[in-house]
Design a protein around this motif. Sequence first.
Motif, mmCIF file in Angstrom:
data_model
loop_
_atom_site.group_PDB
_atom_site.id
_atom_site.type_symbol
_atom_site.label_atom_id
_atom_site.label_comp_id
_atom_site.label_asym_id
_atom_site.label_seq_id
_atom_site.Cartn_x
_atom_site.Cartn_y
_atom_site.Cartn_z
ATOM 1 N N GLN A 17 -20.296 101.199 -13.568
ATOM 2 C CA GLN A 17 -21.319 101.719 -14.138
ATOM 3 C C GLN A 17 -21.181 101.982 -15.711
ATOM 4 O O GLN A 17 -22.123 101.710 -16.661
ATOM 5 N N ASP A 18 -20.217 102.774 -16.024
ATOM 6 C CA ASP A 18 -20.117 103.376 -17.506
ATOM 7 C C ASP A 18 -19.292 102.073 -18.429
ATOM 8 O O ASP A 18 -19.588 102.476 -19.672
ATOM 9 N N HIS A 19 -18.572 101.038 -17.826
ATOM 10 C CA HIS A 19 -17.899 100.386 -18.829
ATOM 11 C C HIS A 19 -17.996 98.627 -18.781
ATOM 12 O O HIS A 19 -17.806 97.915 -19.490
#
Length: 197
Positions: A17-19
């Motif tokens: 999700q973040d990267h």
Amino acid sequence: MLDAIIQWDTSVLLYFQDHIRADWLDPIMKGISMVGGLKGVVWILLCIGLMIPKKTRRIGICASAALVLSFCVNNLVIKNLVGRIRPYEMIEGLTRIVDPESDASFPSGHTACVFSVGTGILLSAKKKLPGILLLCFGVLMGISRIYVGAHYPTDVICAAIFATISAVAAYLIFRLIEKKVLQRRQEREDADSMMVL
């Protein structure tokens, strides 16, 4: 041990999700994920399509048997026994980018469909490339299910393993039945030729 697996699952999902998520990649991953949905219609139609021509009928039967056995093992038995809640309902801060799903998370039905059909085709076809390509797509399917937030990584990994085992079992059962049918046909032909003499 279980805590470590849950922690790993969570960290992988949040990392995706973040990267890894990106605006340009979202529609691609959602599209791949969608192919596995629709209650397996794509894979059912593929199996039916393979069963129609005589040349690929044997492959279609093997792929169908693999798909049915995998569905029974993964969706009817394991999903109901484990009853794992979807990650987007459990992990704080994780957002899904697909519609919510009503069934259990473990194992991934989308991934299992591709791996069962791909393995069935790989085992029964003389040309191995179609089966290999389907299995590669199965890996992409699994990644897409993690990417969209619908499954834990272990849901996908276990689905691939269970589906492959189911497909091998279905293929071996098919081979056993096929051998028996051919033996009986040969015995009948031998008996007919003896009567002619």
